[in-house]
Scaffold this active site. Structure first.
Site, PDB file in Angstrom:
ATOM      1  N   GLY A  91      35.804  72.749  53.446  1.00 11.97           N
ATOM      2  CA  GLY A  91      34.526  72.832  52.720  1.00 11.97           C
ATOM      3  C   GLY A  91      33.687  71.439  52.616  1.00 11.97           C
ATOM      4  O   GLY A  91      32.498  71.311  52.407  1.00 11.97           O
ATOM      5  N   ARG A  92      34.392  70.227  53.039  1.00 12.13           N
ATOM      6  CA  ARG A  92      33.560  69.016  53.394  1.00 12.13           C
ATOM      7  C   ARG A  92      34.109  68.504  54.413  1.00 12.13           C
ATOM      8  O   ARG A  92      33.955  66.878  54.410  1.00 12.13           O
ATOM      9  CB  ARG A  92      33.650  68.244  52.070  1.00 12.13           C
ATOM     10  CG  ARG A  92      34.983  67.968  51.536  1.00 12.13           C
ATOM     11  CD  ARG A  92      35.047  66.968  50.420  1.00 12.13           C
ATOM     12  NE  ARG A  92      36.043  66.534  49.920  1.00 12.13           N
ATOM     13  CZ  ARG A  92      36.350  65.623  49.051  1.00 12.13           C
ATOM     14  NH1 ARG A  92      35.574  64.457  48.718  1.00 12.13           N
ATOM     15  NH2 ARG A  92      37.574  65.491  48.534  1.00 12.13           N
ATOM     16  N   ASP A 124      29.123  70.432  47.306  1.00 13.05           N
ATOM     17  CA  ASP A 124      28.149  69.870  48.065  1.00 13.05           C
ATOM     18  C   ASP A 124      28.467  69.209  49.547  1.00 13.05           C
ATOM     19  O   ASP A 124      27.830  68.813  50.252  1.00 13.05           O
ATOM     20  CB  ASP A 124      27.472  68.699  47.187  1.00 13.05           C
ATOM     21  CG  ASP A 124      28.496  67.553  46.949  1.00 13.05           C
ATOM     22  OD1 ASP A 124      29.729  67.397  47.448  1.00 13.05           O
ATOM     23  OD2 ASP A 124      28.140  66.398  46.323  1.00 13.05           O
ATOM     24  N   ARG A 182      48.067  73.084  58.290  1.00 10.85           N
ATOM     25  CA  ARG A 182      48.672  73.136  57.003  1.00 10.85           C
ATOM     26  C   ARG A 182      49.417  74.561  56.491  1.00 10.85           C
ATOM     27  O   ARG A 182      48.997  75.574  57.732  1.00 10.85           O
ATOM     28  CB  ARG A 182      47.481  73.023  55.743  1.00 10.85           C
ATOM     29  CG  ARG A 182      46.636  71.890  56.060  1.00 10.85           C
ATOM     30  CD  ARG A 182      45.114  72.760  55.752  1.00 10.85           C
ATOM     31  NE  ARG A 182      44.136  71.528  56.186  1.00 10.85           N
ATOM     32  CZ  ARG A 182      43.693  70.371  55.501  1.00 10.85           C
ATOM     33  NH1 ARG A 182      44.124  70.340  54.258  1.00 10.85           N
ATOM     34  NH2 ARG A 182      42.838  69.445  55.849  1.00 10.85           N
ATOM     35  N   ASP A 254      47.846  74.188  50.837  1.00 11.53           N
ATOM     36  CA  ASP A 254      46.918  73.498  51.721  1.00 11.53           C
ATOM     37  C   ASP A 254      46.682  71.949  51.931  1.00 11.53           C
ATOM     38  O   ASP A 254      46.006  71.633  52.873  1.00 11.53           O
ATOM     39  CB  ASP A 254      45.079  73.865  51.254  1.00 11.53           C
ATOM     40  CG  ASP A 254      44.915  73.494  49.845  1.00 11.53           C
ATOM     41  OD1 ASP A 254      45.737  73.905  48.835  1.00 11.53           O
ATOM     42  OD2 ASP A 254      43.871  72.871  49.944  1.00 11.53           O
TER      43      ASP A 254
HETATM   44  P1  AMP Z   1      41.085  68.838  48.327  1.00  8.38           P
HETATM   45  O1  AMP Z   1      41.278  69.014  46.747  1.00  8.38           O
HETATM   46  O2  AMP Z   1      40.244  67.777  48.663  1.00  8.38           O
HETATM   47  O3  AMP Z   1      42.236  69.326  49.052  1.00  8.38           O
HETATM   48  O4  AMP Z   1      40.157  70.249  48.433  1.00  8.38           O
HETATM   49  C1  AMP Z   1      40.499  71.397  47.998  1.00  8.38           C
HETATM   50  C2  AMP Z   1      39.643  72.561  48.616  1.00  8.38           C
HETATM   51  O5  AMP Z   1      38.429  72.290  48.220  1.00  8.38           O
HETATM   52  C3  AMP Z   1      39.491  72.292  50.132  1.00  8.38           C
HETATM   53  O6  AMP Z   1      38.958  73.743  50.627  1.00  8.38           O
HETATM   54  C4  AMP Z   1      38.159  71.301  50.217  1.00  8.38           C
HETATM   55  O7  AMP Z   1      37.311  71.646  51.438  1.00  8.38           O
HETATM   56  C5  AMP Z   1      37.250  71.866  49.090  1.00  8.38           C
HETATM   57  N1  AMP Z   1      36.421  70.753  48.569  1.00  8.38           N
HETATM   58  C6  AMP Z   1      36.624  69.807  47.919  1.00  8.38           C
HETATM   59  N2  AMP Z   1      35.633  69.075  47.342  1.00  8.38           N
HETATM   60  C7  AMP Z   1      34.608  69.669  48.109  1.00  8.38           C
HETATM   61  C8  AMP Z   1      33.324  69.349  48.085  1.00  8.38           C
HETATM   62  N3  AMP Z   1      32.775  68.451  47.416  1.00  8.38           N
HETATM   63  N4  AMP Z   1      32.395  70.259  48.555  1.00  8.38           N
HETATM   64  C9  AMP Z   1      32.903  71.656  49.183  1.00  8.38           C
HETATM   65  N5  AMP Z   1      34.165  71.601  49.063  1.00  8.38           N
HETATM   66  C10 AMP Z   1      35.123  70.768  48.785  1.00  8.38           C
HETATM   67 MG    MG Z   2      42.905  69.477  50.746  1.00 11.49          MG
END
Ligand code: AMP
Ligand code: MG
Length: 509
Positions: A91-92, A124, A182, A254
């Protein structure tokens, strides 16, 4: 190689066409290079000497992509805190491509915080500077400690504020990984019933991480082999984490890699006083990802990986065959605790100054006795809330007859005596000289870990006042975690107890 031609390959995009969506980085209004890992760049076969800071800022913000980059957002699913999301995905983040490094290893290069993608949902797509610098510090610390990990190649401040609970400086991190595959990557296709893509992804993972399995003609055997290989790598990884007091913080499926590297350790932290119940992450209300729970979670995650692979192990409509497949994967899942225990003991023996067992000769009785010795030591630390890292480090001095520094960590040092006696008897069985043993112990029991209060201090200075010197100084220290230096004493000291008691980490999303 010209500055803007990296020599990328794109095997993931070729092998797994249903596993991504193309994406483009957002434009950074005023990119500024904050961190560049030159040794890592060279390891990747790149030539950082050819990059000016301006060029590096442009490239690693995404404003000026290498001409052979092909940015894609990878698809994945995941169990987050036990609940399944069939579609998460980058997502980012954007994968730019793969490089073959100087040792012939294929490594992913990916942006994190580079803006919205088709998987962004409500987010975002951005990242704040603090959490990205945190990923740099922890990744480089793990690397120096000998733990497999994803690493940061660069961090660029975008010049744009990102909105969190308050506006924060935005940043893009460029991450290097053996792959970004993953557990959740396989869950994605399993959940969609796309067995064909699932099989392609298994073969891609096998080609990258377990090439010796690639010649196995039977698809089910390749999938089962991958499961076992991931279980082995995770057992080794978890043992290393546990022996260093590392708490990942968000071991969702993930965030567990097939390669066995530490990945997505956003809210991670290291133990101070030893307590298996330690949790620092603000979102981990139930302690699911507490320090002592991590090996259990790894097994749980492997069970989810096994479930995802089942469609390849037997035809889904054949109940009897499926049952046999379940039995086979359960053998692997049930073997995990022993795989992990063996890895943990191997590491603990080294930390305790005990010689590794010679040859392959199994000695279950000695294993039990040494495990009990290690457990008794940890009990002592827990009972008196002793700093985990310093206790291990000072045990090395006790091995050469200097007990006072170790005793000084305990409120009631007399409680140590029976254990020290037992330990000395056990060492005597190994023979060998005390100073050689102490030297070996200091090579596995670090003097420095990224202490939470020092990490926060460095990130705050960078994020609040643009002062990078505390970050750079800490980073340099963490690169040499086994070397004691008088000018680095403050990094070795535990945080005041009140600070640790209210310390909380955040995912930084
Ligand atoms: P994480 O906690 O970083 O492992 O992220 C978990 C999920 O949320 C993943 O699919 C990320 O891509 C998504 N994600 C985390 N932060 C953001 C953000 N600011 N914008 C879009 N997607 C996000
Ligand atoms: Mg992650």
């Amino acid at each position: 190689m010209s500055a803007l031609h990296f020599g990328f390959d794109h095997s993931y995009a070729r092998d797994v066409p249903a596993g991504f969506r193309p994406g483009q980085p957002a434009r950074a209004p005023a990119p500024q290079l904050v961190f560049l890992n030159r040794p890592l760049a060279r390891e990747l076969g790149l030539d950082p000497a050819a990059w000016t800071d301006t060029l590096a800022a442009d490239v690693f913000s995404g404003n000026r992509l290498p001409e052979d980059a092909r940015p894609i957002a990878q698809a994945y699913a995941g169990h987050q805190f036990g609940g399944f999301s069939p579609q998460l995905g980058d997502g980012r983040a954007l994968l730019l491509g793969e490089l073959i490094d100087r040792q012939g290893r294929r490594r992913d290069l990916a942006f994190k915080g580079s803006g919205r993608t088709p998987f962004s949902r409500g987010g975002d797509g951005k990242a704040a500077l603090g959490p990205m610098l945190r990923e740099v510090l922890i990744g480089e610390a793990l690397q120096a400690l000998g733990v497999p990990t994803t690493r940061a190649l660069a961090v660029v401040a975008t010049g744009e504020a990102v909105r969190r609970d308050r506006p924060l400086p935005g940043a893009v991190l460029t991450r290097v990984a053996a792959s970004h595959l993953r557990v959740g990557s396989l869950q994605y296709f399993a959940a969609r019933g796309e067995a064909d893509s699932l099989a392609r992804l298994v073969d891609h993972a096998v080609a990258r991480h377990d090439p010796e399995l690639a010649t196995e003609p039977d698809r089910a055997a390749r999938a089962l082999g991958l499961l076992l290989a991931v279980a082995r790598r995770q057992a080794a990884l978890l043992a290393q984490w546990m022996n260093l007091g590392f708490i990942h913080g968000v071991m969702n499926t993930d965030n567990m890699s097939l390669s066995g590297e530490s990945i997505d350790f956003g809210p991670c932290a290291f133990l101070e006083a030893y307590d298996p119940a330690t949790v620092f992450s603000s979102i981990d209300q139930t302690g699911r990802y507490a320090y002592g729970n991590q090996p259990h979670i790894a097994r749980w995650n492997l069970a989810r990986l096994a479930e995802a692979l089942l469609p390849l192990l037997a035809p889904p409509e054949d109940d009897a065959a499926q049952q046999r497949a379940v039995d086979r994967v359960m053998e692997v899942i049930n073997a995990f605790p022993d795989l992990y225990a063996a890895e943990l003991l191997r590491g603990q023996r080294a930390k305790l100054g005990l010689a590794p067992l010679a040859g392959a000769a199994a000695d279950p009785e000695r294993d039990r006795a040494d495990t009990a010795l290690g457990d008794a030591w940890l009990n002592l630390l827990q009972n008196q809330a002793v700093d985990f890292t310093l206790a291990w480090r000072r045990l090395a001095y006790a091995a050469q007859g200097q007990e006072a520094p170790l005793r000084g960590l305990f409120a009631e040092p007399a409680a140590l005596d029976p254990w020290l006696l037992r330990w000395r008897e056990r060492m005597a069985q190994d023979g060998g000289d005390a100073s050689g043993r102490a030297v070996a112990m200091r090579r596995v029991n670090p003097w420095l870990i990224p202490r939470n209060h020092r990490v926060e201090e460095a990130l705050e200075a960078a994020s609040e006042s643009g002062d990078l010197s505390p970050f750079e100084e800490l980073l340099a220290a963490l690169a040499e975690p086994f070397d004691e230096r008088s000018d680095r004493e403050r990094y070795a000291e535990p945080a005041p107890r009140e600070v640790t008691a209210r310390y909380q980490t955040f995912c930084g999303t």
